[in-house]
Scaffold this active site. Sequence first.
Site, PDB file in Angstrom:
ATOM      1  N   LEU A   1      35.446  54.247  13.432  1.00  0.00           N
ATOM      2  CA  LEU A   1      35.552  54.724  12.047  1.00  0.00           C
ATOM      3  C   LEU A   1      34.338  55.598  11.714  1.00  0.00           C
ATOM      4  CD1 LEU A   1      36.880  51.675   9.983  1.00  0.00           C
ATOM      5  CD2 LEU A   1      38.135  53.359  11.343  1.00  0.00           C
TER       6      LEU A   1
ATOM      7  N   GLY B   1      24.796  50.580  11.376  1.00  0.00           N
ATOM      8  CA  GLY B   1      25.908  50.508  12.321  1.00  0.00           C
ATOM      9  C   GLY B   1      25.488  50.883  13.731  1.00  0.00           C
TER      10      GLY B   1
ATOM     11  N   LEU C   1      33.186  49.440  13.886  1.00  0.00           N
ATOM     12  CA  LEU C   1      34.582  49.145  13.518  1.00  0.00           C
ATOM     13  C   LEU C   1      35.470  50.272  14.022  1.00  0.00           C
ATOM     14  CD1 LEU C   1      34.144  46.611  11.849  1.00  0.00           C
ATOM     15  CD2 LEU C   1      35.428  47.675  10.020  1.00  0.00           C
TER      16      LEU C   1
ATOM     17  N   GLN D   1      20.205  56.333  16.376  1.00  0.00           N
ATOM     18  CA  GLN D   1      19.604  56.190  15.037  1.00  0.00           C
ATOM     19  C   GLN D   1      19.055  54.773  14.844  1.00  0.00           C
ATOM     20  OE1 GLN D   1      21.222  57.755  11.177  1.00  0.00           O
ATOM     21  NE2 GLN D   1      22.017  55.685  10.972  1.00  0.00           N
TER      22      GLN D   1
ATOM     23  N   GLN E   1      18.380  65.781   7.078  1.00  0.00           N
ATOM     24  CA  GLN E   1      18.896  65.364   8.392  1.00  0.00           C
ATOM     25  C   GLN E   1      20.050  66.241   8.872  1.00  0.00           C
ATOM     26  OE1 GLN E   1      20.069  61.301   6.789  1.00  0.00           O
ATOM     27  NE2 GLN E   1      21.692  61.546   8.291  1.00  0.00           N
TER      28      GLN E   1
ATOM     29  N   SER F   1      33.159  58.844   8.646  1.00  0.00           N
ATOM     30  CA  SER F   1      33.552  59.717   7.530  1.00  0.00           C
ATOM     31  C   SER F   1      34.019  61.066   8.060  1.00  0.00           C
ATOM     32  CB  SER F   1      32.371  59.928   6.585  1.00  0.00           C
ATOM     33  OG  SER F   1      31.942  58.682   6.098  1.00  0.00           O
TER      34      SER F   1
ATOM     35  N   GLY G   1      34.061  50.541   7.773  1.00  0.00           N
ATOM     36  CA  GLY G   1      32.843  50.325   8.581  1.00  0.00           C
ATOM     37  C   GLY G   1      31.648  50.033   7.682  1.00  0.00           C
ATOM     38  N   HIS G   2      31.479  50.841   6.646  1.00  0.00           N
ATOM     39  CA  HIS G   2      30.368  50.596   5.713  1.00  0.00           C
ATOM     40  C   HIS G   2      30.544  49.244   5.021  1.00  0.00           C
ATOM     41  CE1 HIS G   2      30.462  55.135   5.676  1.00  0.00           C
ATOM     42  NE2 HIS G   2      29.196  54.916   5.931  1.00  0.00           N
TER      43      HIS G   2
HETATM   44  O1  PAF Z   1      23.754  56.761   9.079  1.00  0.00           O
HETATM   45  C1  PAF Z   1      23.670  57.240   7.944  1.00  0.00           C
HETATM   46  O2  PAF Z   1      24.542  57.103   7.108  1.00  0.00           O
HETATM   47  C2  PAF Z   1      22.415  58.022   7.575  1.00  0.00           C
HETATM   48  O3  PAF Z   1      21.868  58.649   8.687  1.00  0.00           O
HETATM   49  C3  PAF Z   1      21.362  57.174   6.850  1.00  0.00           C
HETATM   50  C4  PAF Z   1      20.865  56.031   7.700  1.00  0.00           C
HETATM   51  C5  PAF Z   1      21.942  56.622   5.555  1.00  0.00           C
HETATM   52  C6  PAF Z   1      20.150  58.045   6.473  1.00  0.00           C
HETATM   53  O4  PAF Z   1      20.511  59.089   5.617  1.00  0.00           O
END
Ligand code: PAF
Length: 281
Positions: free
Chosen positions: A186, A149, A178, A155, A61, A188, A36-37
């Site tokens: 997908l 994503g 994805l 977000q 976060q 983590s 996905g990344h």
């Molecule tokens: O979605 C993420 O992976 C995180 O929330 C982000 C946008 C990298 C901020 O830490």
Amino acid sequence: MQTVQDAAALRAAIRGWRAKGQTVGFVPTLGNLHAGHQSLIKLARARTERVVASVFVNPTQFGPNEDFERYPRTLVQDQAALADEDCDLLFAPDVATIYPFGAEHSVSLRVPQITDTLEGAHRPGHFDGVATVVCKLFNLVQPDLAVFGQKDFQQLKVIERMVRDLSLPVKVMAAPTLRAEDGLALSSRNQYLSAAERARAPLIHDTLLKMRELLDQGHPWQALEQTAAARLTRAGFIPDYVVIRRAEDLAEPAEGERGGLIALIAARLGSTRLIDNLLFD
Ligand code: PAF
């Protein structure tokens, strides 16, 4: 691919590219990268001349009872995954680089209204942490384009609003979710699932598809939310929310409203919290 940890080295690399008139794309991540990344990097790669990714497990976060400590840190594998996508630079700062006065004494951004609901309601302070770190990363990288994503739909909306409200000169691009072959989005966090939970997890996507099908057949959205939540509960999930909202602002749709909707689900399966969504357009 170059990996840098400090802000000065990052700025120097970007200054060099800017001096040649090159555009910069940016993909911020928490690391532990998956396909996905990599698809986000591909999107940036196709649109800008240089691509920067960041790997930073952002403490602000994560709530006190969340998975900050156990979040997988896999920098070596992440470097290989990014190099495979022809990423130019990985920025992997430590906490002191991002929060020079300490995470608890940082300036904190709050994006009002859109953060009051759904993830914001279930994870107090989460979006303040996300908005704060993304704004800091944008200030450091100063990208032309940043890719996020669609799986983390709220977000994405929070970041779009922040960028518009603060007049940040960056274009925010949404990347499609994805999925594994069985439909599971997908993430983590999927690796926290036991084998039995992993086999059940695609029910979330299946439920989203069912919601779309029933809405298309004319069922009222309120009834669909309840049926879908009950279906997940019967299968052993503990839903935080199962809702249909307006995609634009995540507000409740009006009676009979049909266009521009999205279904969003967050549910726990064992100790893992999964989120997913499906746009109905
Ligand atoms: O979605 C993420 O992976 C995180 O929330 C982000 C946008 C990298 C901020 O830490």
